[in-house]
Scaffold this motif. Structure first.
Motif, PDB file in Angstrom:
ATOM      1  N   LEU A 144       0.818  -1.214   0.000  1.00  0.00           N
ATOM      2  CA  LEU A 144       0.000   0.000   0.000  1.00  0.00           C
ATOM      3  C   LEU A 144       0.851   1.262   0.000  1.00  0.00           C
ATOM      4  N   ALA A 145       2.052   1.172   0.548  1.00  0.00           N
ATOM      5  CA  ALA A 145       2.916   2.347   0.647  1.00  0.00           C
ATOM      6  C   ALA A 145       3.285   2.911  -0.713  1.00  0.00           C
ATOM      7  N   ALA A 146       3.109   2.141  -1.767  1.00  0.00           N
ATOM      8  CA  ALA A 146       3.427   2.627  -3.112  1.00  0.00           C
ATOM      9  C   ALA A 146       2.653   3.877  -3.472  1.00  0.00           C
ATOM     10  N   LEU A 147       1.452   4.032  -2.895  1.00  0.00           N
ATOM     11  CA  LEU A 147       0.581   5.140  -3.282  1.00  0.00           C
ATOM     12  C   LEU A 147       0.763   6.386  -2.441  1.00  0.00           C
ATOM     13  N   ARG A 148       1.576   6.304  -1.403  1.00  0.00           N
ATOM     14  CA  ARG A 148       1.713   7.474  -0.528  1.00  0.00           C
ATOM     15  C   ARG A 148       2.366   8.651  -1.238  1.00  0.00           C
ATOM     16  N   GLU A 149       3.411   8.364  -2.011  1.00  0.00           N
ATOM     17  CA  GLU A 149       4.126   9.440  -2.696  1.00  0.00           C
ATOM     18  C   GLU A 149       3.700   9.593  -4.146  1.00  0.00           C
ATOM     19  N   ASP A 150       2.937   8.655  -4.669  1.00  0.00           N
ATOM     20  CA  ASP A 150       2.481   8.733  -6.054  1.00  0.00           C
ATOM     21  C   ASP A 150       1.052   8.219  -6.117  1.00  0.00           C
ATOM     22  N   ALA A 151       0.098   9.121  -5.936  1.00  0.00           N
ATOM     23  CA  ALA A 151      -1.311   8.730  -5.894  1.00  0.00           C
ATOM     24  C   ALA A 151      -1.796   8.147  -7.215  1.00  0.00           C
ATOM     25  N   ASP A 152      -1.098   8.439  -8.304  1.00  0.00           N
ATOM     26  CA  ASP A 152      -1.520   7.969  -9.626  1.00  0.00           C
ATOM     27  C   ASP A 152      -0.805   6.692 -10.063  1.00  0.00           C
ATOM     28  N   ALA A 153      -0.068   6.067  -9.164  1.00  0.00           N
ATOM     29  CA  ALA A 153       0.767   4.924  -9.551  1.00  0.00           C
ATOM     30  C   ALA A 153      -0.037   3.765 -10.125  1.00  0.00           C
ATOM     31  N   ALA A 154      -1.304   3.639  -9.726  1.00  0.00           N
ATOM     32  CA  ALA A 154      -2.123   2.515 -10.196  1.00  0.00           C
ATOM     33  C   ALA A 154      -3.228   2.942 -11.149  1.00  0.00           C
ATOM     34  N   ARG A 155      -3.306   4.224 -11.465  1.00  0.00           N
ATOM     35  CA  ARG A 155      -4.444   4.721 -12.231  1.00  0.00           C
ATOM     36  C   ARG A 155      -4.477   4.180 -13.657  1.00  0.00           C
ATOM     37  N   HIS A 156      -3.313   3.879 -14.235  1.00  0.00           N
ATOM     38  CA  HIS A 156      -3.298   3.392 -15.614  1.00  0.00           C
ATOM     39  C   HIS A 156      -3.877   1.989 -15.748  1.00  0.00           C
ATOM     40  N   LEU A 157      -4.144   1.333 -14.629  1.00  0.00           N
ATOM     41  CA  LEU A 157      -4.715  -0.013 -14.673  1.00  0.00           C
ATOM     42  C   LEU A 157      -6.244   0.012 -14.655  1.00  0.00           C
ATOM     43  N   ASP A 158      -6.813   1.213 -14.774  1.00  0.00           N
ATOM     44  CA  ASP A 158      -8.254   1.377 -15.034  1.00  0.00           C
ATOM     45  C   ASP A 158      -9.144   0.640 -14.040  1.00  0.00           C
ATOM     46  N   GLY A 159      -8.867   0.819 -12.755  1.00  0.00           N
ATOM     47  CA  GLY A 159      -9.736   0.258 -11.739  1.00  0.00           C
ATOM     48  C   GLY A 159      -9.533  -1.210 -11.449  1.00  0.00           C
ATOM     49  N   ARG A 160      -8.475  -1.819 -12.010  1.00  0.00           N
ATOM     50  CA  ARG A 160      -8.231  -3.249 -11.785  1.00  0.00           C
ATOM     51  C   ARG A 160      -7.346  -3.486 -10.562  1.00  0.00           C
ATOM     52  N   VAL A 161      -7.279  -2.534  -9.665  1.00  0.00           N
ATOM     53  CA  VAL A 161      -6.460  -2.641  -8.456  1.00  0.00           C
ATOM     54  C   VAL A 161      -7.367  -2.578  -7.233  1.00  0.00           C
ATOM     55  N   VAL A 162      -7.127  -3.480  -6.290  1.00  0.00           N
ATOM     56  CA  VAL A 162      -7.871  -3.517  -5.033  1.00  0.00           C
ATOM     57  C   VAL A 162      -6.913  -3.196  -3.889  1.00  0.00           C
ATOM     58  N   LEU A 163      -7.272  -2.210  -3.078  1.00  0.00           N
ATOM     59  CA  LEU A 163      -6.518  -1.881  -1.872  1.00  0.00           C
ATOM     60  C   LEU A 163      -7.237  -2.491  -0.672  1.00  0.00           C
ATOM     61  N   THR A 164      -6.465  -3.075   0.260  1.00  0.00           N
ATOM     62  CA  THR A 164      -7.081  -3.712   1.433  1.00  0.00           C
ATOM     63  C   THR A 164      -6.450  -3.181   2.731  1.00  0.00           C
ATOM     64  N   PRO A 165      -6.574  -1.883   2.999  1.00  0.00           N
ATOM     65  CA  PRO A 165      -5.968  -1.321   4.210  1.00  0.00           C
ATOM     66  C   PRO A 165      -6.845  -1.500   5.449  1.00  0.00           C
ATOM     67  N   HIS A 166      -6.208  -1.544   6.617  1.00  0.00           N
ATOM     68  CA  HIS A 166      -6.954  -1.343   7.855  1.00  0.00           C
ATOM     69  C   HIS A 166      -6.954   0.155   8.156  1.00  0.00           C
ATOM     70  N   ALA A 167      -7.604   0.560   9.236  1.00  0.00           N
ATOM     71  CA  ALA A 167      -7.795   1.988   9.495  1.00  0.00           C
ATOM     72  C   ALA A 167      -6.471   2.736   9.649  1.00  0.00           C
ATOM     73  N   GLY A 168      -5.482   2.109  10.277  1.00  0.00           N
ATOM     74  CA  GLY A 168      -4.191   2.771  10.432  1.00  0.00           C
ATOM     75  C   GLY A 168      -3.504   3.000   9.104  1.00  0.00           C
ATOM     76  N   GLU A 169      -3.546   2.002   8.241  1.00  0.00           N
ATOM     77  CA  GLU A 169      -2.931   2.142   6.918  1.00  0.00           C
ATOM     78  C   GLU A 169      -3.681   3.172   6.076  1.00  0.00           C
ATOM     79  N   MET A 170      -5.014   3.189   6.201  1.00  0.00           N
ATOM     80  CA  MET A 170      -5.785   4.189   5.466  1.00  0.00           C
ATOM     81  C   MET A 170      -5.452   5.599   5.946  1.00  0.00           C
ATOM     82  N   ALA A 171      -5.295   5.767   7.241  1.00  0.00           N
ATOM     83  CA  ALA A 171      -4.937   7.080   7.772  1.00  0.00           C
ATOM     84  C   ALA A 171      -3.614   7.562   7.199  1.00  0.00           C
ATOM     85  N   GLN A 172      -2.648   6.648   7.071  1.00  0.00           N
ATOM     86  CA  GLN A 172      -1.365   7.018   6.481  1.00  0.00           C
ATOM     87  C   GLN A 172      -1.515   7.359   5.003  1.00  0.00           C
TER      88      GLN A 172
END
Length: 299
Positions: A144-172
């Motif tokens: 999940l840390a891949a998206l902290r500094e680059d919010a668009d890192a997964a955007r080219h995959l057109d919604g084919r990415v699933v994030l599964t954070p808990h509340a602490g990871e989401m807060a970060q």
């Protein structure tokens, strides 16, 4: 804005998993590649690996560090295991291109379980994402840390990415307080979907799943027993296994959360509300899937 749809057997019938023909071979059931594990925490990868297979994936590949690759291969004889350079707490980010080349030949990819060094995990995951073209992806734990500094890192995959954070990871991820995430998990999940262009399954006592199209689902089962070490790795593996079978990302996330929760319920009924182990969850999944398929046949 509509209220989230409750995840129940009835609502799951409207999100049917791809059917598997009795004559389907292991290629038809899909290939999944899991990236994770290190000398300090090989267990996260092992938990996710069994979960992916129990969810129905046909072929399993694992990418981990040279330091644990032989042990992992012995522990998971069903898998093809690839060793990469790394430190005791990480896979080297230099392995990203090689892993991405392999990932483009599978149906689903999970990045994150058992990667302890978040900085190294973030650079590895971003490097992999940049080169991806085909597979559906789950980002969990260190991934999940891949998206902290680059919010668009997964955007080219057109919604084919699933994030599964808990509340602490989401807060970060969203640079907000954990208490605020827990106070309104649906709002946090929707913010993450808009920011990253992915499906989000925000884990908690009330797990919220939201996809890019905006429909929200919630699951409130599973119990306190799921709040145990390794439980999240199992969920990531289940979702990846369902994606490998051909499930759409939202469908895989919703079903994955349900199967994970119902596995916890099954164990709680037999052993008590707390004290069962994450390693016991995957073995419950096939029976739950079978029961659901039988119920559909009756209906």
């Amino acid at each position: 804005m509509n209220k989230p749809i409750q995840v129940t057997p009835a609502s799951l019938r409207r999100l049917a998993l791809p059917s598997l023909d009795d004559e389907a071979d292991k290629d038809a059931r899909g290939r999944v590649l899991l990236v994770g594990g290190c000398a300090e925490n090989p267990g996260g990868l092992l938990l996710a690996a069994e979960a992916a297979m129990r969810a129905g994936a046909g072929k399993l590949q694992l990418a981990t560090t040279h330091a644990v690759s032989v042990a992992v291969a012995i522990a998971v004889p069903e898998a093809r295991v690839f060793g990469h350079p790394g430190k005791p707490d990480s896979i080297s980010p230099r392995a990203a291109q090689e892993i991405a080349e392999r990932a483009n030949r599978v149906n689903a990819l999970l990045v994150g379980p058992g990667l302890v060094d978040e900085d190294a995990a973030a650079r590895l995951a971003r490097g992999i994402l940049r080169e991806l073209e085909h597979p559906a992806v789950v980002l969990d734990a260190g991934g999940l840390a891949a998206l902290r500094e680059d919010a668009d890192a997964a955007r080219h995959l057109d919604g084919r990415v699933v994030l599964t954070p808990h509340a602490g990871e989401m807060a970060q991820l969203l640079d907000m307080e954990r208490d605020d995430v827990e106070a309104d998990p649906e709002a946090a999940a929707r913010t993450a979907v808009a920011r990253f262009g992915t499906v989000v399954a925000l884990k908690g006592p009330r797990t919220i799943i939201v996809g890019p199209e905006g429909t929200a689902y919630q699951y409130e089962g599973g119990g306190v027993g799921l709040a145990t070490s390794g439980s999240g790795d199992v969920l990531g593996g289940i979702v990846a296994g369902l994606l490998a079978r051909g499930a759409e990302p939202v469908t895989a996330a919703v079903w994955g959360v349900y199967l994970h929760g119902e596995a916890g319920n099954a164990l709680a009924r037999r052993t008590g509300a707390v004290g069962f182990l994450a390693r016991e969850l995957p073995a419950e999944v096939p029976a739950i899937l079978h029961r659901m398929s039988e119920d559909d046949g009756e209906g």
